[in-house]
Design a protein around this motif. Structure first.
Motif, PDB file in Angstrom:
ATOM      1  N   UNK A   9       0.856  -1.199   0.000  1.00  0.00           N
ATOM      2  CA  UNK A   9       0.000   0.000   0.000  1.00  0.00           C
ATOM      3  C   UNK A   9       0.889   1.245   0.000  1.00  0.00           C
ATOM      4  N   UNK A  43     -16.674  -0.467  -1.960  1.00  0.00           N
ATOM      5  CA  UNK A  43     -15.286  -0.921  -1.956  1.00  0.00           C
ATOM      6  C   UNK A  43     -15.216  -2.445  -1.849  1.00  0.00           C
ATOM      7  N   UNK A  44     -16.218  -3.050  -1.192  1.00  0.00           N
ATOM      8  CA  UNK A  44     -16.251  -4.512  -1.139  1.00  0.00           C
ATOM      9  C   UNK A  44     -17.576  -5.018  -1.689  1.00  0.00           C
ATOM     10  N   UNK A  45     -17.551  -6.233  -2.203  1.00  0.00           N
ATOM     11  CA  UNK A  45     -18.735  -6.845  -2.814  1.00  0.00           C
ATOM     12  C   UNK A  45     -18.905  -8.248  -2.240  1.00  0.00           C
ATOM     13  N   UNK A  59      -8.959 -14.068  -9.106  1.00  0.00           N
ATOM     14  CA  UNK A  59      -9.660 -14.681  -7.974  1.00  0.00           C
ATOM     15  C   UNK A  59      -8.650 -15.189  -6.941  1.00  0.00           C
ATOM     16  N   UNK A  60      -7.508 -15.697  -7.422  1.00  0.00           N
ATOM     17  CA  UNK A  60      -6.434 -16.117  -6.503  1.00  0.00           C
ATOM     18  C   UNK A  60      -5.899 -14.945  -5.687  1.00  0.00           C
ATOM     19  N   UNK A  61      -6.033 -13.739  -6.221  1.00  0.00           N
ATOM     20  CA  UNK A  61      -5.438 -12.567  -5.574  1.00  0.00           C
ATOM     21  C   UNK A  61      -6.430 -11.778  -4.731  1.00  0.00           C
ATOM     22  N   UNK A  62      -7.637 -12.334  -4.501  1.00  0.00           N
ATOM     23  CA  UNK A  62      -8.658 -11.591  -3.763  1.00  0.00           C
ATOM     24  C   UNK A  62      -8.298 -11.392  -2.287  1.00  0.00           C
ATOM     25  N   UNK A  63      -8.595 -10.202  -1.786  1.00  0.00           N
ATOM     26  CA  UNK A  63      -8.666 -10.001  -0.346  1.00  0.00           C
ATOM     27  C   UNK A  63     -10.091 -10.392   0.068  1.00  0.00           C
ATOM     28  N   UNK A  75     -12.743  -7.453  -1.108  1.00  0.00           N
ATOM     29  CA  UNK A  75     -12.390  -6.112  -1.583  1.00  0.00           C
ATOM     30  C   UNK A  75     -12.342  -6.172  -3.103  1.00  0.00           C
ATOM     31  N   UNK A 105     -10.707   2.605  -6.296  1.00  0.00           N
ATOM     32  CA  UNK A 105      -9.533   2.049  -5.652  1.00  0.00           C
ATOM     33  C   UNK A 105      -9.717   0.543  -5.654  1.00  0.00           C
ATOM     34  N   UNK A 107      -7.974  -3.659  -5.193  1.00  0.00           N
ATOM     35  CA  UNK A 107      -7.150  -4.411  -4.242  1.00  0.00           C
ATOM     36  C   UNK A 107      -6.821  -5.791  -4.791  1.00  0.00           C
ATOM     37  N   UNK A 109      -4.156  -9.066  -3.794  1.00  0.00           N
ATOM     38  CA  UNK A 109      -3.068  -9.593  -2.982  1.00  0.00           C
ATOM     39  C   UNK A 109      -2.087 -10.285  -3.905  1.00  0.00           C
ATOM     40  N   UNK A 118      -0.542  -3.704  -4.150  1.00  0.00           N
ATOM     41  CA  UNK A 118      -1.720  -4.431  -3.659  1.00  0.00           C
ATOM     42  C   UNK A 118      -2.943  -3.537  -3.605  1.00  0.00           C
ATOM     43  N   UNK A 119      -2.716  -2.244  -3.627  1.00  0.00           N
ATOM     44  CA  UNK A 119      -3.823  -1.276  -3.635  1.00  0.00           C
ATOM     45  C   UNK A 119      -3.484  -0.210  -4.652  1.00  0.00           C
TER      46      UNK A 119
END
Lengths: 419, 419
Positions: A9, A43-45, A59-63, A75, A105, A107, A109, A118-119
């Motif tokens: 970040x 910001x999140x769903x 999808x592998x990189x989701x927070x 996120x 913004x 996100x 990972x 990452x952000x």
């Protein structure tokens, strides 16, 4: 440790945030000049919004996490699913087509490295509900305008155009069953090298001849070279799409910036037609922007079928590119019209004068605790103001004020009502 | 379900997002007029940044989770800890005082209700490194300017001022040991009612007489009434702080908007001095803004001691208040200078004309697929444009164009180079 931001970040100090604001204002200005309308989402769903529809890598990189009620939340790693969800939720009540933009913004990972955090922020421009390939034209023109508005020359960047539909048709002609595996291999080709790439294609069940044909087709630098490979009606129709958009962009004077690049695949699962990526001319960095057509996404979210085409432009690579080309403006100066200092230590008069000048639309600030005059002038120099007003000076008659211009050092006395 | 946003969050369609942009631009404009500099931080922080320093209520409402490396992460519920962290990390290299602002998106898992959402925007203005109470003055003037710039009259809102230091001194005089329990009770007083409030004070070990004295002091409407309660030096010094700031604001012409309100406690743990909240005049809504002095936060984060004072103004209550007062502008019109339509179906000329007008700084859009002329004019009406240019009309000679003004319906023919 206590003063450290989380890995991947960024902390934006004022000198950094002013650069971000410069980027955002150019993004916004260009979108509004093309008639795109602003939107935003959460910001999140709900996690499910991504798991079926986005690409495997993303999808592998989701927070992802559970909220206090046990809902599965993520996120947002990209904006398109949110956009498609919002448009699907409106249904027929929203007149189509729509041209929308957002600067979310996002996100992911992933391993933080040059051009990847990452952000990050990402401009998204999308057109939903337009069948015509001129939706692509409008977006490609907007990309050219964005780059021009940032100060890039037409030869500083290159928009590479490909077509998922064409690739699909070629793989169909070659009898490839497991096309997703081939897309994944193509998307990783540059990273993994030719040998590993060949092995992945073999694993996907492609014969040596099929691999050679695919390779030859992918190597075509022009539509003319590519034409003999397009045997099926579907392949020829897909080739015509590329021809139409490349022709339109050339006719509109952007031939220098736009060209065929069949190596562009795009990692995301939902693309159905033309796809494109924007690189610096030397291709020395990651893509500065990328997108394509996704005609089935709204329907997959339970809405009616609404065609879509759009792109994202991230802030990280763009900022690197602007720096490399010396195109970042000096954002340190002229942040204030006036900085006030005081000879006589009368703070209330500083506040009063500042308020009067602000009421006239000026940007004004002053010290909140008065030090010696020399210290006050040092603060003034640091303030980024264009001019210093020296209150309480006996050189200035009643109703006037001594003014020093910090840009050229000149000094004079000016009536207060002329400021 | 697939098209639903998560509970307590918002989808901003263009009509909503334009209102947000209006709010953000007024926030930004006012901050810049006062010489505050922009900053930003990460959307999530290490959990520890909040657990010791913020108030209990806010920590209960955290969206906290572990990332893929097992780090404890929380979506930011407030901006002040991030700000203090950033300033502490800079140490002596950052000349003080600084006046900074940010417009972060914040997250609190709480029951969604009127004026309260799980995700919202909040303007933050802060001054770090200033000892003088004129830091408070500068921030209170900025609040008055914000409200004025949104169109509120000085009597439409009220800034209530209290002092944590005074409360602390009064409780010390009364021999109260468990002061945090009393703060928590005071903060919840309005919600829980007088009976439960009295019980909480008794639980905190306050005698009936001490409770009556506290109650009488808290009921004071003026500094004069409050004075007899202030026996200790500390209490009198704290009273003088209130007197100084209230006096300054009155002298600067804001006496109508600012007053004493000892019922203001603020839930956050880190406040050390003056605290304040801004309400609509009828106090019919939640606070539209609130803040105070936090002189120990930077040192707690491992930095040097840097004084701080600041406030937050959320977008949710503010928007409700703007609506109630009829102060939201009509954001639907004049989004575009020109909308182009075509009599002869020549799309390329639409693109070409739009590009030429944009190069002159105009905002221009047009259909991407041409329908019948009547349908095109319906689209034009919906576009929010000021004027329609009708290309390919035989009424306009070469180099001219037929123009319709959508605001008053007037029509005419204008040379293209005069647009």
């Amino acid at each position: 440790m206590a003063t450290q931001n989380p890995k991947g970040t960024r902390d934006f100090l004022p000198k950094d945030e002013r650069v971000q604001q410069y980027i955002f204002s150019k993004w916004r200005e260009t979108c509004l000049a093309f008639g795109y309308e602003p939107y935003e989402g959460p910001t999140f769903e709900h996690l499910e919004l991504y798991t079926d529809k986005s690409g495997e890598e993303i999808v592998d990189q989701l927070y992802a996490f559970q909220d206090k009620s046990g809902r599965n939340i993520a996120l947002r790693p990209e904006m398109t699913p949110t956009l498609a969800r919002m448009v699907a939720a409106q249904g027929h009540s929203l007149p189509k087509p729509v041209k929308w933009f957002s600067m979310p913004r996002l996100f992911r990972y992933e391993r933080a490295q040059k051009g990847r955090l990452r952000e990050f922020f990402q401009l998204n421009m999308d057109i939903l509900g337009a069948q015509s390939l001129d939706a692509e034209t409008d977006l490609l023109l907007a990309i050219c305008a964005l780059m021009r508005n940032f100060g890039f020359k037409p030869t500083d960047f290159r928009i590479g155009l490909s077509n998922r539909r064409l690739l699909n048709a070629l793989l169909e002609q070659l009898g490839v069953e497991n096309r997703n595996a081939v897309y994944a291999a193509l998307d990783r080709r540059a990273k993994i090298g030719e040998e590993a790439f060949g092995e992945l294609l073999a694993e996907a069940g492609m014969s040596p001849e099929a691999r050679k044909t695919l390779n030859d087709a992918m190597g075509c630098a022009s539509l003319g070279e590519l034409e003999p490979f397009c045997v099926s009606d579907e392949a020829r129709a897909a080739l015509d799409e590329l021809r139409f958009v490349l022709g339109r962009m050339a006719a509109l004077g952007h031939g220098e910036s736009v060209g065929l690049d069949l190596n562009i695949v795009r990692g995301l699962a939902y693309y159905t037609g033309l796809v494109f990526e924007v690189f610096d001319a030397a291709k020395s960095m990651r893509a500065v922007a990328g997108g394509g057509r996704y005609d089935d996404l709204c329907a997959k979210l339970g809405g009616e079928k609404v065609t879509g085409v759009g792109f994202g432009m991230g802030d990280v690579v763009l900022k690197d590119l602007l720096e490399e080309h010396g195109l970042l403006p000096d954002v340190s100066r002229d942040r204030l019209d006036y900085w006030l200092v005081s000879f006589d230590g009368d703070v209330e008069t500083l506040f009063r004068t500042a308020e009067a000048l602000r009421a006239k639309g000026r940007r004004v600030a002053h010290p909140l605790e008065l030090r010696k005059f020399a210290k006050q002038m040092q603060e003034a120099d640091r303030s980024g103001a264009a001019k210093v007003l020296m209150l309480g000076s006996d050189k200035a008659p009643e109703g006037s004020v001594e003014v020093k211009d910090l840009r050229d050092g000149s000094q004079g006395v000016v009536p207060l009502d002329q400021l």
